[in-house]
Scaffold this active site. Structure first.
Site, mmCIF file in Angstrom:
data_model
loop_
_atom_site.group_PDB
_atom_site.id
_atom_site.type_symbol
_atom_site.label_atom_id
_atom_site.label_comp_id
_atom_site.label_asym_id
_atom_site.label_seq_id
_atom_site.Cartn_x
_atom_site.Cartn_y
_atom_site.Cartn_z
ATOM 1 N N HIS A 194 -18.382 -31.269 -19.953
ATOM 2 C CA HIS A 194 -18.661 -30.225 -20.827
ATOM 3 C C HIS A 194 -17.800 -30.410 -22.212
ATOM 4 O O HIS A 194 -17.136 -29.329 -22.579
ATOM 5 C CB HIS A 194 -18.242 -28.852 -20.264
ATOM 6 N N HIS A 211 -10.707 -20.374 -17.660
ATOM 7 C CA HIS A 211 -11.389 -21.842 -17.415
ATOM 8 C C HIS A 211 -11.949 -21.913 -16.015
ATOM 9 O O HIS A 211 -12.768 -20.956 -15.689
ATOM 10 C CB HIS A 211 -10.553 -22.780 -17.709
ATOM 11 N N MET A 242 -15.638 -11.020 -15.441
ATOM 12 C CA MET A 242 -15.665 -12.601 -15.382
ATOM 13 C C MET A 242 -16.967 -12.908 -15.356
ATOM 14 O O MET A 242 -18.113 -12.479 -14.642
ATOM 15 C CB MET A 242 -14.759 -12.630 -13.981
ATOM 16 N N PHE A 273 -18.680 -14.261 -17.616
ATOM 17 C CA PHE A 273 -19.458 -13.959 -18.936
ATOM 18 C C PHE A 273 -18.684 -14.409 -20.358
ATOM 19 O O PHE A 273 -17.533 -14.277 -20.242
ATOM 20 C CB PHE A 273 -19.739 -12.447 -19.398
ATOM 21 N N HIS A 297 -18.546 -17.533 -23.735
ATOM 22 C CA HIS A 297 -18.141 -18.860 -23.702
ATOM 23 C C HIS A 297 -17.892 -19.129 -25.038
ATOM 24 O O HIS A 297 -18.240 -18.640 -26.114
ATOM 25 C CB HIS A 297 -19.583 -19.559 -23.375
ATOM 26 N N ARG A 315 -27.290 -24.127 -18.434
ATOM 27 C CA ARG A 315 -27.358 -24.622 -17.069
ATOM 28 C C ARG A 315 -27.195 -23.145 -16.186
ATOM 29 O O ARG A 315 -27.640 -23.310 -14.876
ATOM 30 C CB ARG A 315 -25.819 -25.132 -16.901
ATOM 31 N N ASP A 361 -20.093 -20.063 -14.119
ATOM 32 C CA ASP A 361 -19.476 -19.724 -12.944
ATOM 33 C C ASP A 361 -20.053 -18.217 -12.269
ATOM 34 O O ASP A 361 -19.899 -18.179 -11.273
ATOM 35 C CB ASP A 361 -17.960 -19.232 -13.411
ATOM 36 N N ARG A 406 -15.444 -32.362 -11.827
ATOM 37 C CA ARG A 406 -15.149 -32.614 -13.186
ATOM 38 C C ARG A 406 -14.020 -34.033 -13.371
ATOM 39 O O ARG A 406 -13.800 -34.279 -14.550
ATOM 40 C CB ARG A 406 -14.250 -31.288 -13.851
HETATM 41 N N1 COA Z 1 -16.316 -9.560 -20.940
HETATM 42 C C1 COA Z 1 -16.235 -8.635 -21.780
HETATM 43 N N2 COA Z 1 -16.006 -8.771 -23.059
HETATM 44 C C2 COA Z 1 -15.942 -10.338 -23.278
HETATM 45 C C3 COA Z 1 -16.136 -11.190 -22.430
HETATM 46 C C4 COA Z 1 -16.412 -10.946 -21.160
HETATM 47 N N3 COA Z 1 -16.427 -11.753 -20.233
HETATM 48 N N4 COA Z 1 -16.063 -12.499 -23.361
HETATM 49 C C5 COA Z 1 -15.813 -12.126 -24.622
HETATM 50 N N5 COA Z 1 -15.542 -10.792 -24.496
HETATM 51 C C6 COA Z 1 -15.610 -10.170 -25.965
HETATM 52 C C7 COA Z 1 -14.076 -10.373 -26.342
HETATM 53 O O1 COA Z 1 -13.342 -9.377 -25.709
HETATM 54 C C8 COA Z 1 -14.176 -10.185 -27.654
HETATM 55 O O2 COA Z 1 -14.387 -9.018 -28.130
HETATM 56 P P1 COA Z 1 -13.858 -8.208 -29.569
HETATM 57 O O3 COA Z 1 -14.430 -8.928 -30.480
HETATM 58 O O4 COA Z 1 -14.216 -6.721 -29.214
HETATM 59 O O5 COA Z 1 -12.264 -8.427 -29.316
HETATM 60 C C9 COA Z 1 -15.759 -10.754 -28.051
HETATM 61 O O6 COA Z 1 -16.361 -10.690 -27.059
HETATM 62 C C10 COA Z 1 -15.741 -12.240 -28.649
HETATM 63 O O7 COA Z 1 -15.175 -12.985 -27.652
HETATM 64 P P2 COA Z 1 -14.112 -13.957 -27.982
HETATM 65 O O8 COA Z 1 -12.517 -13.671 -27.650
HETATM 66 O O9 COA Z 1 -14.114 -14.804 -29.085
HETATM 67 O O10 COA Z 1 -14.244 -15.103 -27.137
HETATM 68 P P3 COA Z 1 -13.537 -16.544 -26.602
HETATM 69 O O11 COA Z 1 -14.291 -17.603 -27.235
HETATM 70 O O12 COA Z 1 -12.071 -16.750 -27.141
HETATM 71 O O13 COA Z 1 -13.598 -16.694 -25.104
HETATM 72 C C11 COA Z 1 -14.082 -16.718 -22.896
HETATM 73 C C12 COA Z 1 -14.219 -17.396 -24.407
HETATM 74 C C13 COA Z 1 -14.752 -17.877 -21.975
HETATM 75 C C14 COA Z 1 -12.506 -17.189 -22.536
HETATM 76 C C15 COA Z 1 -14.109 -15.313 -22.926
HETATM 77 O O14 COA Z 1 -15.568 -15.105 -22.923
HETATM 78 C C16 COA Z 1 -13.807 -14.859 -21.129
HETATM 79 O O15 COA Z 1 -12.537 -14.577 -21.186
HETATM 80 N N6 COA Z 1 -14.618 -14.812 -20.524
HETATM 81 C C17 COA Z 1 -14.386 -14.398 -18.933
HETATM 82 C C18 COA Z 1 -13.837 -15.636 -18.230
HETATM 83 C C19 COA Z 1 -14.613 -16.566 -18.057
HETATM 84 O O16 COA Z 1 -15.992 -16.369 -17.465
HETATM 85 N N7 COA Z 1 -14.378 -17.778 -18.017
HETATM 86 C C20 COA Z 1 -15.445 -18.915 -17.994
HETATM 87 C C21 COA Z 1 -15.781 -19.711 -19.061
HETATM 88 S S1 COA Z 1 -16.791 -21.131 -19.002
#
Ligand code: COA
Length: 384
Positions: free
Chosen positions: A193, A228, A263, A265, A267, A276, A318, A343
């Protein structure tokens, strides 16, 4: 006359968001269409038409194998599945409640210590080491889990595919072909990825001309985190803590009101969904039919509808993988180690690519600490 120097404006890219640090031929994440290709092939087509071993070959060679090439490749992988008695002894000594990603990280580091080719950074040697790791990592994970439960490790079998062999080593039997198919597809979806955190970690480690085992060990450490790879486990913990379909709506209302992280949600690259996910969701639904898991399907439907409608944030891979693995009968702490089984292929493809045209990774930071000051001798220092 005073001269004025205007320093160029420095923009900090927190989390390296939006930063291109190199080129790569291995995969492309199309954020505009939310799709992913490995060497040009859409990953959902690979999952449909190929076994994981073919995808591993593709990631290391840039082309899918023909029947003869696959046979040779698989024979090599199958011949490397055994792990040493010394490594089994080490696994037996691990604390039984140690995190499985920590024990895997330690075991992979030990593979490097055992390997006389460890320091050889030629592409040919790194290819051999990549196949060795691909072959041995499932054996390590299954042995670790069985030993934790007071069971004896089950030796790998050479007449089974990687997916079948993992079930064999973990459960002592190979399940229905549909279940193996679902597992195999998940390995293809997880294989690669782009410059995600763990892959970038691996490339950074090897950019100092360190070696492949060090890079993979570091990548495992990075993948462990719940932002991650650890998210597949976190999704299942979340579903179990909600507990029931009837409680899902109030749970998600509360989570969204209190801005909790849901969790599975979101990306960094895909902002409108991930190609995917619908394909893996179909496999998850197959598993739900086979293993009487309709409850988890209904709960995920409610969660997805609410998070998409109210936050505009889409599920990531996930989200369907967590409950799919659970329905296969795997314990939750093994979900992220399974991600490593897959991976390892993407990481090692990137490590070899990095070494072909290497430049030491060395970004800058803007200093915002204490201004320069003289050091006081010990006798003159006061308590801070
Ligand atoms: N649940 C609730 N809110 C979420 C969210 C989630 N899973 N993912 C992002 N948001 C919100 C953030 O809180 C942020 O809100 P704000 O602008 O009010 O502060 C907004 O959406 C933008 O998110 P951002 O922090 O820019 O995303 P990022 O690119 O830094 O982070 C992840 C990406 C994957 C780390 C993040 O979406 C996340 O922590 N997801 C949950 C863990 C997960 O599923 N990880 C697997 C990744 S493949």
């Amino acid at each position: 006359m005073t001269s004025q120097t205007s320093a160029p404006e420095i923009k900090i890219a927190k989390g390296l968001a939006g930063v291109y640090s190199d080129t790569s031929k291995v995969s492309k994440v199309f954020d505009e269409t939310n799709t992913l290709t490995y060497f040009g092939y859409p990953v959902q087509e690979l999952a449909e038409h190929c076994r994981f071993e073919e995808v591993a070959y593709l990631l290391w060679h840039g082309e899918l194998p023909n029947a003869e090439q696959l046979k040779t490749f698989e024979a090599e992988e199958r011949s490397q599945r055994d792990i040493s008695k010394e490594l089994i002894t080490i696994i037996r000594q691990f604390r039984k409640d140690a995190h499985p990603m920590d024990t895997l990280r330690t075991a992979v580091s030990f593979l490097g210590v055992e390997d006389p080719e460890a320091a050889d950074n030629s592409r040919a040697a790194n290819m051999r080491k990549s196949i060795r790791m691909m072959a041995k990592i499932p054996t390590i994970i299954a042995a670790d889990f069985r030993i934790r439960k007071g069971q004896e490790p089950i030796a790998p079998k050479k007449d089974l595919t990687m997916a079948e062999n993992f079930f064999h080593m973990y459960f002592g039997q190979v399940p229905d072909a549909k279940i193996v198919r679902c597992f195999d597809a998940s390995l293809t979806f997880y294989a690669e990825h782009g410059f995600n955190a763990s892959t970038f970690t691996a490339r950074t480690i090897v950019s100092s001309l360190s070696e492949i085992y060090a890079a993979v060990t570091g990548a495992i450490g990075s993948l462990k985190g719940p932002l991650h790879g650890g998210a597949n486990e976190a999704v299942m913990h979340m579903l179990l803590s909600i507990g029931d379909v009837s409680k899902t709506q109030s749970w998600i209302d509360d989570a969204l009101t209190h801005k909790k992280l849901v969790m599975g949600f979101g990306h960094r690259v895909y902002r409108n969904g991930d190609s995917r996910v619908p394909h893996m969701t179909k496999y998850f639904h197959d598993m739900a039919k086979i293993a009487n898991g309709q409850k988890w399907v209904e709960m995920e439907d409610i969660l997805a509808k609410n998070v998409i409608e109210k936050k505009g944030i889409h599920p990531n891979l996930d989200f369907p993988v967590g409950p799919a693995y659970y329905l296969m009968g795997f314990e939750i702490p093994i979900f992220t180690p399974i991600f490593v089984i897959s991976r390892i292929t993407g990481w090692t493809a990137h490590i070899m690519e990095q070494l072909e045209d290497n430049k030491l990774m060395r970004p800058l930071s803007v200093y915002n600490g204490t201004p320069q000051r003289p050091v006081q001798p010990l006798e003159k220092r006061k308590a801070a």
